[in-house]
Design a protein around this motif. Sequence first.
Motif, PDB file in Angstrom:
ATOM      1  N   LEU A 140       0.825  -1.209   0.000  1.00 52.55           N
ATOM      2  CA  LEU A 140       0.000   0.000   0.000  1.00 52.55           C
ATOM      3  C   LEU A 140       0.859   1.258   0.000  1.00 52.55           C
ATOM      4  O   LEU A 140       0.480   2.276  -0.603  1.00 52.55           O
ATOM      5  N   ALA A 141       2.004   1.215   0.669  1.00 48.00           N
ATOM      6  CA  ALA A 141       2.904   2.369   0.653  1.00 48.00           C
ATOM      7  C   ALA A 141       3.362   2.674  -0.759  1.00 48.00           C
ATOM      8  O   ALA A 141       3.466   3.844  -1.173  1.00 48.00           O
ATOM      9  N   THR A 142       3.627   1.618  -1.538  1.00 51.20           N
ATOM     10  CA  THR A 142       4.035   1.801  -2.936  1.00 51.20           C
ATOM     11  C   THR A 142       2.868   2.282  -3.785  1.00 51.20           C
ATOM     12  O   THR A 142       3.018   3.218  -4.595  1.00 51.20           O
ATOM     13  N   ASP A 143       1.699   1.671  -3.608  1.00 48.51           N
ATOM     14  CA  ASP A 143       0.542   2.040  -4.421  1.00 48.51           C
ATOM     15  C   ASP A 143       0.097   3.482  -4.175  1.00 48.51           C
ATOM     16  O   ASP A 143      -0.284   4.194  -5.107  1.00 48.51           O
ATOM     17  N   LEU A 144       0.136   3.906  -2.909  1.00 46.78           N
ATOM     18  CA  LEU A 144      -0.325   5.255  -2.563  1.00 46.78           C
ATOM     19  C   LEU A 144       0.788   6.293  -2.630  1.00 46.78           C
ATOM     20  O   LEU A 144       0.520   7.497  -2.521  1.00 46.78           O
ATOM     21  N   ASN A 145       2.037   5.808  -2.772  1.00 44.55           N
ATOM     22  CA  ASN A 145       3.196   6.700  -2.815  1.00 44.55           C
ATOM     23  C   ASN A 145       3.258   7.571  -1.564  1.00 44.55           C
ATOM     24  O   ASN A 145       3.367   8.800  -1.632  1.00 44.55           O
ATOM     25  N   ILE A 146       3.155   6.920  -0.405  1.00 39.87           N
ATOM     26  CA  ILE A 146       3.203   7.634   0.862  1.00 39.87           C
ATOM     27  C   ILE A 146       4.331   7.063   1.723  1.00 39.87           C
ATOM     28  O   ILE A 146       4.814   5.951   1.474  1.00 39.87           O
ATOM     29  N   THR A 147       4.765   7.848   2.680  1.00 42.97           N
ATOM     30  CA  THR A 147       5.800   7.411   3.610  1.00 42.97           C
ATOM     31  C   THR A 147       5.158   6.704   4.801  1.00 42.97           C
ATOM     32  O   THR A 147       4.256   7.247   5.438  1.00 42.97           O
ATOM     33  N   ILE A 148       5.617   5.477   5.056  1.00 39.74           N
ATOM     34  CA  ILE A 148       5.117   4.709   6.196  1.00 39.74           C
ATOM     35  C   ILE A 148       6.311   4.244   7.018  1.00 39.74           C
ATOM     36  O   ILE A 148       7.277   3.699   6.482  1.00 39.74           O
ATOM     37  N   TYR A 149       6.249   4.496   8.320  1.00 44.87           N
ATOM     38  CA  TYR A 149       7.260   4.022   9.244  1.00 44.87           C
ATOM     39  C   TYR A 149       6.683   2.855  10.053  1.00 44.87           C
ATOM     40  O   TYR A 149       5.509   2.874  10.426  1.00 44.87           O
ATOM     41  N   PHE A 150       7.532   1.864  10.333  1.00 44.68           N
ATOM     42  CA  PHE A 150       7.065   0.750  11.156  1.00 44.68           C
ATOM     43  C   PHE A 150       8.058   0.486  12.274  1.00 44.68           C
ATOM     44  O   PHE A 150       9.276   0.689  12.112  1.00 44.68           O
ATOM     45  N   HIS A 151       7.528   0.027  13.414  1.00 42.44           N
ATOM     46  CA  HIS A 151       8.360  -0.194  14.592  1.00 42.44           C
ATOM     47  C   HIS A 151       8.302  -1.646  15.029  1.00 42.44           C
ATOM     48  O   HIS A 151       7.226  -2.271  15.068  1.00 42.44           O
ATOM     49  N   THR A 152       9.460  -2.199  15.354  1.00 39.87           N
ATOM     50  CA  THR A 152       9.564  -3.507  16.001  1.00 39.87           C
ATOM     51  C   THR A 152      10.524  -3.375  17.179  1.00 39.87           C
ATOM     52  O   THR A 152      11.401  -2.500  17.185  1.00 39.87           O
ATOM     53  N   LEU A 153      10.368  -4.237  18.160  1.00 38.26           N
ATOM     54  CA  LEU A 153      11.232  -4.167  19.341  1.00 38.26           C
ATOM     55  C   LEU A 153      12.672  -4.520  19.018  1.00 38.26           C
ATOM     56  O   LEU A 153      13.596  -4.100  19.712  1.00 38.26           O
ATOM     57  N   SER A 154      12.893  -5.303  17.964  1.00 41.14           N
ATOM     58  CA  SER A 154      14.253  -5.733  17.633  1.00 41.14           C
ATOM     59  C   SER A 154      14.995  -4.728  16.756  1.00 41.14           C
ATOM     60  O   SER A 154      16.230  -4.679  16.784  1.00 41.14           O
ATOM     61  N   GLN A 155      14.261  -3.912  15.970  1.00 41.39           N
ATOM     62  CA  GLN A 155      14.920  -3.044  15.003  1.00 41.39           C
ATOM     63  C   GLN A 155      14.629  -1.561  15.195  1.00 41.39           C
ATOM     64  O   GLN A 155      15.213  -0.726  14.500  1.00 41.39           O
ATOM     65  N   GLY A 156      13.760  -1.232  16.108  1.00 37.73           N
ATOM     66  CA  GLY A 156      13.402   0.163  16.274  1.00 37.73           C
ATOM     67  C   GLY A 156      12.431   0.607  15.187  1.00 37.73           C
ATOM     68  O   GLY A 156      11.638  -0.193  14.675  1.00 37.73           O
ATOM     69  N   THR A 157      12.492   1.873  14.785  1.00 39.15           N
ATOM     70  CA  THR A 157      11.585   2.420  13.773  1.00 39.15           C
ATOM     71  C   THR A 157      12.316   2.548  12.451  1.00 39.15           C
ATOM     72  O   THR A 157      13.421   3.104  12.386  1.00 39.15           O
ATOM     73  N   ARG A 158      11.684   2.045  11.394  1.00 37.93           N
ATOM     74  CA  ARG A 158      12.289   2.052  10.059  1.00 37.93           C
ATOM     75  C   ARG A 158      11.294   2.565   9.025  1.00 37.93           C
ATOM     76  O   ARG A 158      10.082   2.509   9.226  1.00 37.93           O
ATOM     77  N   ASP A 159      11.823   3.009   7.903  1.00 42.01           N
ATOM     78  CA  ASP A 159      11.016   3.369   6.742  1.00 42.01           C
ATOM     79  C   ASP A 159      10.642   2.069   6.033  1.00 42.01           C
ATOM     80  O   ASP A 159      11.514   1.274   5.672  1.00 42.01           O
ATOM     81  N   ILE A 160       9.345   1.833   5.833  1.00 44.86           N
ATOM     82  CA  ILE A 160       8.922   0.541   5.285  1.00 44.86           C
ATOM     83  C   ILE A 160       9.330   0.363   3.830  1.00 44.86           C
ATOM     84  O   ILE A 160       9.459  -0.756   3.348  1.00 44.86           O
TER      85      ILE A 160
END
Length: 514
Positions: free
Chosen positions: A39-59
């Motif tokens: 969906l980030a690719t289809d909508l051309n929007i910036t999405i950040y995701f968080h996990t306990l092992s990697q912190g916050t990243r750009d999806i």
Amino acid sequence: MPDFATCRQTLLLYLKARIPFISLRTDERDRALQLLRQLATDLNITIYFHTLSQGTRDIGTNRVTNDDRSVAGALDYASQMMGQRQHLTFILTEVQDIDGDTATSRQLLDVASSATERGGSVVVVTTSAVWPRLQRQGMTLTLDPPSEDEMQTIISECLEPYRGGMPIEWQGPELVEASTILAGVTQIEAENAIATLLAKGSILRSDLEALKQVKDRIFSDISGLERVSVSRGDAGVGGLSGLRVWLEKQRPLLTMDLRERGLRPPRGVLLVGVPGCGKSLSAKAIASDWGLPLYRLDLANIHGKFLGQSEGQLKEALATADRVAPCVLWIDEIEKGLGGSGDSDGGTSSRVLGHFLYWLQEGRARVFVVSTANDISRLPPELFRRGRFDELFFVDLPTDEERGEIIALYAKRYRLPLQSGLLDDLVQLSDGFAGSDLQAAVADVAKEAVIKGDAAVDEALWRRVFANVVPLSRTNPEAIDSIRAWGRERAVPASGQAPAAAPDQPKARRSVLA
């Protein structure tokens, strides 16, 4: 149950509408992230995701944007970034304790309020419920395990790179059956199951049986259900020819695709009747004969001491049964779990019954339920309504012919010689015996053979053992007569023959093929 495509389309609309808070219910975090990455690719929007092992990243780029790996740190970062930019989307994948009024829930509520003002969205991927005040800030959506059509695609994609490089016999029909077997498991579990089969260097038609075993191991330790081991020897049940004929007709329907006809798979049978006449053994025989795993649900043990606990435990157990499908679900002595009074326990029994009946009638998973009951008077009348169980069978005391079949079956199982003339005499001696009485009598003869040798097993021993048995039909005739009178009028005879009516009873109204 929303499939992947439906969930994707709905989530797309939520993100376009900039819903400030979205809870995505699923057990498959990686599959949810895959969906959001698309969906980030289809909508051309910036999405950040968080996990306990990697912190916050750009999806999209997988670039780290915040090193703080804690949930509180991720929420602080989301609040800070939303204050600086509009239309940002943050995904939190490992948030705990948000089903009530907690510090994390309130911090999420603050971030959702910021998202409302700045046109942003916060997506929480979770398996649990969300604090109602927080949930009212947005929408909720469920991503269920892959449907059978999706599972077929997953299996095909796993096999395709290996076609031509190793023997792969699975084509259209085998892929359909494999997708039916794996229905209810997650995508990663299905991929692991296929990889396990690929590791041996070939995929043969016979591997469909192995696939059932792989799935069975996935659910070998599940909450609320007891896995019951069955063997090929459990398929032997004497008598009950009417029940066996009916089951043989239902068997292919359990794996057929019935959606075009708008039909559901066979739901199961309710077996009522005289104790010790093969009701419980039938559940094992069905699982063994159909090659399906057998799970036992003890309704009497799901009752908890706290309000709502019983209903929650039943719901979890039935949901698990749906996931392990196709399978046979055995509910022994169902009256002990559903026969309580709703007034004496604060309504718990009534709520448990209501949830069970709803699942029984509306469920579409390939779970074949075999319920047994001895004390018919304790069963709620709602259970007998057509549409819940596919058929109601009455298991009576075995007839002369059935007793002969049962005695011969156990004599063969215990490796005891038995002449036809003696068998006829034993059939007459065992008038009024239940199947369990017959098994116990033959087992006593077998024990004598083990202790004293086969030479000690003569006709006199057989007759003496059978003559010493006092069946339940003689020790408690009133109870047995009451059960038989009920069965003559209200159920299909499992023997395939309408029982002889008592002098004051009308003949049975239904035949086995009704």
